[in-house]
Design an enzyme around this catalytic site. Sequence first.
Site, short mmCIF file in Angstrom:
data_model
loop_
_atom_site.label_atom_id
_atom_site.label_comp_id
_atom_site.label_asym_id
_atom_site.label_seq_id
_atom_site.Cartn_x
_atom_site.Cartn_y
_atom_site.Cartn_z
N LYS A 127 -0.29 -10.98 6.37
CA LYS A 127 0.00 -9.65 6.92
C LYS A 127 -1.34 -9.05 7.31
O LYS A 127 -2.20 -8.82 6.47
CB LYS A 127 0.69 -8.75 5.89
CG LYS A 127 0.93 -7.34 6.42
CD LYS A 127 1.20 -6.33 5.34
CE LYS A 127 1.24 -4.92 5.94
NZ LYS A 127 1.31 -3.87 4.92
N VAL A 159 5.49 -5.95 9.00
CA VAL A 159 5.63 -5.14 7.79
C VAL A 159 5.15 -3.75 8.16
O VAL A 159 3.95 -3.51 8.30
CB VAL A 159 4.79 -5.72 6.63
CG1 VAL A 159 4.95 -4.86 5.37
CG2 VAL A 159 5.19 -7.15 6.34
N GLY A 209 0.93 -5.67 10.71
CA GLY A 209 0.95 -4.73 9.61
C GLY A 209 1.21 -3.30 10.00
O GLY A 209 1.01 -2.39 9.19
N SER A 236 -3.19 -5.90 8.92
CA SER A 236 -3.02 -4.48 9.25
C SER A 236 -4.19 -3.90 10.01
O SER A 236 -4.26 -2.69 10.20
CB SER A 236 -2.80 -3.69 7.95
OG SER A 236 -1.63 -4.11 7.28
N SER A 259 0.83 -1.21 0.00
CA SER A 259 0.00 0.00 0.00
C SER A 259 0.86 1.26 0.00
O SER A 259 0.53 2.25 -0.67
CB SER A 259 -0.92 0.00 1.23
OG SER A 259 -1.76 -1.14 1.23
N ASN A 260 1.97 1.25 0.74
CA ASN A 260 2.84 2.42 0.81
C ASN A 260 3.64 2.63 -0.46
O ASN A 260 4.28 3.67 -0.62
CB ASN A 260 3.78 2.31 2.02
CG ASN A 260 3.03 2.49 3.32
OD1 ASN A 260 2.69 3.59 3.69
ND2 ASN A 260 2.76 1.39 4.00
#
Length: 333
Positions: free
Chosen positions: A202, A245, A228, A204, A83-84
Site C-alpha cells: 500500500k 485503500v 493509498g 500512500s 493510520s485512520n
Amino acid sequence: MAFSTRLTSSLWPALAALRWAAPRQCRGLSTPQGSEPSFNLEGIFPPLTTPFSPTQEVDYAQLEGNLRRYASIPFRGLVALGSNGEYPYLASRERVEMVSCVRRALPRDRLLLAGSGCESTQATIELTVSMAEAGADVALVVTPCYYRGAMTTAALIHHYTEVGDASPIPVVLYSVPANTGLDLPMEAVVTLAQHPNIIGIKDSGGDITRMGLMVHKTRQEDFQVLAGSASFLLASYAVGASGGVCALANVLGDPLCQLDHLCRKGQWQEARDLQHRLIEPNMAVTRRFGIPGLKKAMEWFGYYGGPCRAPLAPLSPAQVEELRSTFSANGWL
C-alpha cells in the site's frame, strides 16, 4: 515462541495461500498477462476508523453498527488498524479485540487486512501472529521509522524479510511517508516482492511515477500495488495498481467502488468525471482536517464517527463549516 515461529515459518506462506481465495472477477490491472496472483487484492478497502465513546473507550457496538452498513457496499474487504484507525493510540489488547470484532462481522468472502507494524522486528512478528489468530487474512506492516536515519534499504529488507518468514498470513508492505517521514525505497520493494509471503504494497505517497515503476519492476512477481488515497486512485489504476485503500471510502464507499468499476471497464471519461468530484473531499478528510474531519463527515452520511482519542482534537465550528462546504460544492451533500 521465537523458536517455534522459526521452526514452522517455511510452511506458513503455503498455508496462507491456501486459507481461501475469493473468486476472481477480472484480471488485476497490475497483474502480468498470463499470471494470476495467489491472493486477490483487486478493489476498494476502507481503512476503518476506531469508534470511541465520549469517555474515549473503544465502542465496539458502534463499530458493529458501521460494519453492518458497510456490508451493503461492494468493498473487496476492510482494513483494521491502519493510520485512520488511530493505531498508535490503541493498547495491544484493543488492537487484537478490534480485529476480532471486525472478523466476526465480516462476510467470509471479504478480506480483512490488519495493521501489525511495530518499531522492532520482534514486536512486529508477535503482533502479526496475534492478528492472524484474531482472524486477519493479511498483515499490513508499516515501515518502522523512529530511528529513520538508520532505516537503510538493507535494514528495511532485513526487517520485512524476517516478518515475511515468520508471519502465518500474507504480508502487505505499507509506505506512508506523510506519517513516518520515510519512503520505502524502490530497491527494497523490488527485492521484497520476490518473497513468497509478501504479496503487495500500500503506497500512500502519491508519486504516480514511483507507483508505475513499482508495477513495472515487480511484474514478474506475485505482487500487487494498492493506491493509498482516493485522490490519485484513477491515476494509480492507469499505471497498473490493483486496488485502493482509501480513507474516503469510510464516507463515500459506493462512489469509490463505482470509480473502481469504471476503471476496470475502461470507461475513462466517466471515471475521470467521478475522480474529479472526489479529490477535494478526500483532501479535506486526509491532509487538511485528518481523522477528526473524517469522523465528522461520517456522521453526515449515517455512520458513527464520534470523538478521536486525545491528543487528536475535534474540529472547530469554522472547520466543520469548511468541511461541509467542500462536500456540498462537489455534489455529495
